[in-house]
Write a protein that holds these residues in place. Sequence first.
Motif, PDB file in Angstrom:
ATOM      1  N   ARG A  83       0.849  -1.198   0.000  1.00 51.66           N
ATOM      2  CA  ARG A  83       0.000   0.000   0.000  1.00 51.66           C
ATOM      3  C   ARG A  83       0.879   1.239   0.000  1.00 51.66           C
ATOM      4  O   ARG A  83       2.050   1.210   0.405  1.00 51.66           O
ATOM      5  CB  ARG A  83      -0.922   0.020   1.225  1.00 51.66           C
ATOM      6  N   THR A  84       0.293   2.361  -0.408  1.00 54.95           N
ATOM      7  CA  THR A  84       0.973   3.653  -0.415  1.00 54.95           C
ATOM      8  C   THR A  84       0.083   4.662   0.298  1.00 54.95           C
ATOM      9  O   THR A  84      -0.715   5.356  -0.343  1.00 54.95           O
ATOM     10  CB  THR A  84       1.268   4.117  -1.859  1.00 54.95           C
ATOM     11  N   PRO A  85       0.179   4.746   1.622  1.00 55.31           N
ATOM     12  CA  PRO A  85      -0.656   5.725   2.331  1.00 55.31           C
ATOM     13  C   PRO A  85      -0.337   7.143   1.876  1.00 55.31           C
ATOM     14  O   PRO A  85       0.815   7.452   1.547  1.00 55.31           O
ATOM     15  CB  PRO A  85      -0.259   5.538   3.801  1.00 55.31           C
ATOM     16  N   ASP A  86      -1.349   7.994   1.869  1.00 60.27           N
ATOM     17  CA  ASP A  86      -1.107   9.408   1.559  1.00 60.27           C
ATOM     18  C   ASP A  86      -0.112   9.976   2.564  1.00 60.27           C
ATOM     19  O   ASP A  86       0.787  10.733   2.207  1.00 60.27           O
ATOM     20  CB  ASP A  86      -2.408  10.206   1.590  1.00 60.27           C
ATOM     21  N   ILE A  87      -0.278   9.607   3.830  1.00 62.45           N
ATOM     22  CA  ILE A  87       0.621  10.037   4.915  1.00 62.45           C
ATOM     23  C   ILE A  87       0.827   8.839   5.827  1.00 62.45           C
ATOM     24  O   ILE A  87      -0.122   8.104   6.128  1.00 62.45           O
ATOM     25  CB  ILE A  87       0.003  11.199   5.726  1.00 62.45           C
ATOM     26  N   ILE A  88       2.060   8.675   6.293  1.00 62.26           N
ATOM     27  CA  ILE A  88       2.333   7.629   7.280  1.00 62.26           C
ATOM     28  C   ILE A  88       3.308   8.182   8.312  1.00 62.26           C
ATOM     29  O   ILE A  88       4.253   8.889   7.959  1.00 62.26           O
ATOM     30  CB  ILE A  88       2.865   6.335   6.630  1.00 62.26           C
ATOM     31  N   VAL A  89       3.033   7.898   9.579  1.00 63.17           N
ATOM     32  CA  VAL A  89       3.962   8.228  10.664  1.00 63.17           C
ATOM     33  C   VAL A  89       4.630   6.908  11.032  1.00 63.17           C
ATOM     34  O   VAL A  89       3.998   6.009  11.578  1.00 63.17           O
ATOM     35  CB  VAL A  89       3.243   8.861  11.873  1.00 63.17           C
ATOM     36  N   ILE A  90       5.917   6.815  10.692  1.00 64.00           N
ATOM     37  CA  ILE A  90       6.632   5.547  10.768  1.00 64.00           C
ATOM     38  C   ILE A  90       7.996   5.779  11.402  1.00 64.00           C
ATOM     39  O   ILE A  90       8.558   6.873  11.308  1.00 64.00           O
ATOM     40  CB  ILE A  90       6.750   4.935   9.349  1.00 64.00           C
ATOM     41  N   ALA A  91       8.519   4.744  12.042  1.00 67.89           N
ATOM     42  CA  ALA A  91       9.849   4.840  12.648  1.00 67.89           C
ATOM     43  C   ALA A  91      10.881   5.143  11.561  1.00 67.89           C
ATOM     44  O   ALA A  91      10.867   4.533  10.499  1.00 67.89           O
ATOM     45  CB  ALA A  91      10.207   3.545  13.365  1.00 67.89           C
ATOM     46  N   GLU A  92      11.749   6.102  11.851  1.00 63.79           N
ATOM     47  CA  GLU A  92      12.758   6.494  10.876  1.00 63.79           C
ATOM     48  C   GLU A  92      13.643   5.315  10.479  1.00 63.79           C
ATOM     49  O   GLU A  92      13.966   5.142   9.297  1.00 63.79           O
ATOM     50  CB  GLU A  92      13.617   7.635  11.430  1.00 63.79           C
TER      51      GLU A  92
END
Length: 193
Positions: A83-92
């Motif tokens: 998937r390609t979320p419009d925005i994702i908050v993910i661990a660097e």
Amino acid sequence: MTEVTIFQQLSDHADLLNTRAAGFKGAEISRGQVVMMMSPSGMHGLTATRIRQQLDPQVTANAPDHVVGLDIEVENPGIGVRRTPDIIVIAEDALETMDRPDPQGALLAVEVVSPSNPDNDYVGKLRDYPAMGIDRYLIVDPRDGTVHQHWNLKGHGDGATYANHTEHAFGESVALGDHFTLDTSVLKRYPQS
């Protein structure tokens, strides 16, 4: 044929489509199907940008080991999902790879609903994001001016779901867990046709 083998074959086809299909955002993979995404409209992009602008300083302050990413392809071959979320908050550190990152443990995925394919956000991604281990999923719908928040993962893998859901109207402040909020008063509805 295993799920991973099928996923790899679909992934090869999706990659080929991504290099040849003008006017498309990209190909996603969900449960044995390639899902083509149209390039987003200006209003869609503006909504995603306004959300990202609010999240950036909050993530820096409250989750400094995470980043706010736009249109980052994430995948879990074991369950056959890309998937390609419009925005994702993910661990660097999850992004420190030359492959598509696994979003397991991502704090938030945000989708801005497109008029052309709302079921992808409300059905497909609502099934896939908990299965991928994403903690919280926010659906922002400029068609009717609503925000749907899903959280509290139950189960894992294909059987995972979000146990909680709230709906908010544009204009409200939405608490996204204990550390983030979204002021939806800056979001605009799509023009009525």
